[in-house]
Design a protein around this motif. Structure first.
Motif, short mmCIF file in Angstrom:
data_model
loop_
_atom_site.label_atom_id
_atom_site.label_comp_id
_atom_site.label_asym_id
_atom_site.label_seq_id
_atom_site.Cartn_x
_atom_site.Cartn_y
_atom_site.Cartn_z
N ALA A 132 0.95 -1.12 0.08
CA ALA A 132 -0.24 -0.06 0.01
C ALA A 132 0.99 1.22 0.07
N PHE A 133 0.40 2.18 -0.78
CA PHE A 133 1.17 3.57 -1.02
C PHE A 133 0.21 4.70 -0.57
N SER A 134 0.79 5.48 0.26
CA SER A 134 0.06 6.84 0.36
C SER A 134 1.35 8.03 -0.13
N GLY A 135 0.62 9.19 -0.84
CA GLY A 135 1.73 10.14 -1.21
C GLY A 135 1.03 11.09 -2.14
N GLU A 136 1.61 11.99 -2.66
CA GLU A 136 0.92 13.06 -3.51
C GLU A 136 0.57 12.31 -5.03
N GLN A 137 -0.53 12.96 -5.39
CA GLN A 137 -0.99 12.10 -6.62
C GLN A 137 0.03 11.89 -7.50
N ASN A 138 0.77 13.13 -7.92
CA ASN A 138 1.53 12.98 -9.03
C ASN A 138 2.84 12.14 -8.73
N THR A 139 3.14 12.04 -7.40
CA THR A 139 4.33 10.97 -7.13
C THR A 139 3.92 9.66 -7.21
N LEU A 140 2.37 9.41 -6.98
CA LEU A 140 2.16 8.04 -7.26
C LEU A 140 1.81 7.68 -8.72
N GLU A 141 1.60 8.64 -9.49
CA GLU A 141 1.42 8.44 -10.91
C GLU A 141 2.74 7.81 -11.42
N ASN A 142 3.84 8.67 -11.09
CA ASN A 142 5.10 8.31 -11.61
C ASN A 142 5.56 7.07 -11.08
N LEU A 143 5.32 6.72 -9.76
CA LEU A 143 5.81 5.62 -9.08
C LEU A 143 5.21 4.29 -10.01
N VAL A 144 4.18 4.33 -10.20
CA VAL A 144 3.60 2.86 -10.84
C VAL A 144 4.14 2.59 -11.95
N GLU A 145 4.96 3.39 -12.67
CA GLU A 145 5.69 3.14 -14.15
C GLU A 145 6.82 2.29 -13.84
N TYR A 146 7.26 2.23 -12.56
CA TYR A 146 8.41 1.29 -12.15
C TYR A 146 8.09 0.05 -11.45
N LEU A 147 6.91 -0.11 -11.08
CA LEU A 147 6.42 -1.47 -10.30
C LEU A 147 6.06 -2.64 -11.28
N ASP A 148 6.51 -3.76 -10.72
CA ASP A 148 6.31 -5.21 -11.36
C ASP A 148 5.15 -5.79 -10.94
N TYR A 149 4.00 -4.50 -10.69
CA TYR A 149 2.71 -5.19 -10.07
C TYR A 149 1.87 -4.37 -10.84
N GLU A 150 0.46 -5.00 -10.67
CA GLU A 150 -0.93 -4.54 -11.06
C GLU A 150 -1.32 -3.65 -9.96
N TYR A 151 -2.05 -2.43 -10.11
CA TYR A 151 -2.24 -1.72 -9.18
C TYR A 151 -3.67 -1.08 -9.22
N ILE A 152 -4.18 -0.53 -8.11
CA ILE A 152 -5.62 0.12 -8.01
C ILE A 152 -5.63 1.06 -6.71
N GLU A 153 -6.03 2.21 -7.27
CA GLU A 153 -6.42 3.55 -6.67
C GLU A 153 -7.55 2.97 -5.70
N ILE A 154 -7.40 3.39 -4.41
CA ILE A 154 -8.60 3.20 -3.37
C ILE A 154 -9.18 4.52 -2.88
N ASP A 155 -8.35 5.24 -2.68
CA ASP A 155 -8.97 6.71 -2.30
C ASP A 155 -7.96 7.71 -2.72
N LYS A 156 -8.38 8.85 -2.33
CA LYS A 156 -7.38 10.04 -2.82
C LYS A 156 -6.03 10.16 -2.10
N ASN A 157 -4.94 10.25 -2.88
CA ASN A 157 -3.63 10.06 -2.39
C ASN A 157 -3.23 8.53 -1.88
N THR A 158 -3.76 7.76 -2.55
CA THR A 158 -3.44 6.37 -2.05
C THR A 158 -3.79 5.19 -3.37
#
Length: 300
Positions: free
Chosen positions: A108-134
């Motif tokens: 699970a990640f929490s952080g600024e929205q633009n930070t999370l958007e950049n982060l997922v480009e480097y993850l070897d995972y499927e991901y799903i947004e659950i709430d704001k900033n997460t």
């Protein structure tokens, strides 16, 4: 003359005696003269078998007996990574690399929205947004939504509900980062109501709730709900007092809070640890440091 004859006769008798007394016997002669006594101790067949086994054990290394039991399931591995408000791309790559390498089941990640958007480009995972900033990253099969939870299939027989929320907008977090003096760090709205909103809807399903609260919470309020604060339940009270997951320095009154939590229901923590999130130092003042939570669990 008579004396000479007597001596010759005696010598002849002695020679004959020596001849017969020195006669040698062959092995066959001895066998004929000595009757063999048959043995009455006949080894039993079982004894012979045991003796053979014993001799084999003395010459060979005997492997230990292994009693096979039912195949044990691997523990569920989980991580919660609350990211600082400012993270450079190089640090996101490094954080992603470590996550991909250690490969927890759920992150699970929490952080600024633009930070999370950049982060997922480097993850070897499927991901799903659950709430704001997460967001939640996992390769477990998605099953359904039970708001505010996303339900994933842990194995063929078990589902697990996962949720995460971040209330930075309801706290003095941004004011502190902008250098404002905060006399009493607290949330601007009732934090307990928000926590209970998440914990009341899970029913008896195995549940994990990740929460960035920006305030410390008295976990005793969760006992009646059969909910565990997993860090508190796996550490001594003296260790808890010294833990912090959010540190803002460069202020007149630096802030140190255990503001990030992982709650569980019907998911038993085996061990947990808090790990500092190392990012490049900037000249930004005040500066922010965060710590992640990782652990392993068994599901009831």
């Amino acid at each position: 003359m008579k004396t000479v004859n007597k001596m010759l006769f005696s010598l002849i008798i002695l020679a004959l005696f020596l001849l017969f007394s020195c006669q040698t016997y062959t092995f066959e002669d001895a066998k004929e003269r000595i009757e063999p006594i048959p043995s009455t101790l006949i080894p039993l067949k079982v004894f012979e078998q045991e003796k053979a086994v014993s001799q084999k054990q003395n010459t060979e290394k005997v492997s230990p007996i292994v009693v096979k039991s039912e195949e044990e399931k691997s523990p569920l591995s989980v991580a919660f990574i609350p990211l600082p408000s400012f993270v450079m791309e190089e640090d996101l790559i490094e954080i992603s690399h470590r996550v991909n390498q250690e490969h927890p089941d759920i992150i699970a990640f929490s952080g600024e929205q633009n930070t999370l958007e950049n982060l997922v480009e480097y993850l070897d995972y499927e991901y799903i947004e659950i709430d704001k900033n997460t967001l939640v990253a996992t390769n477990l099969q998605y099953e359904e939504e039970k708001s505010p939870y996303k339900v994933f299939i842990y194995d063929d027989q078990t589902s697990i509900a996962v949720s995460i929320f971040d209330i930075r907008n309801n706290s003095y977090y941004y004011e502190a980062l902008n250098g404002q003096t905060i006399n009493s760090w607290e949330t601007k709205e009732d934090m307990i109501d928000q926590v209970e909103k998440y914990l009341n809807v899970a029913e008896d399903m195995p549940t994990l709730v990740f929460a960035s609260l920006y305030q410390e919470i008295d976990s005793s309020i969760l006992i009646d709900k059969n909910v565990l604060d997993v860090v508190e339940s796996t550490h001594h009270i003296n260790q808890i007092e010294n833990l912090s997951s959010l540190r803002i320095t460069g202020l007149n009154n630096p802030i140190h809070l255990r503001s990030d939590y992982l709650f569980s229901r019907n998911v038993i923590p085996l061990q947990t640890s808090m790990i500092d999130i190392k990012i490049a130092q900037t000249r930004k003042v005040p500066s922010e440091e965060r710590s992640a939570i990782s652990g392993t669990f068994i599901i009831k």
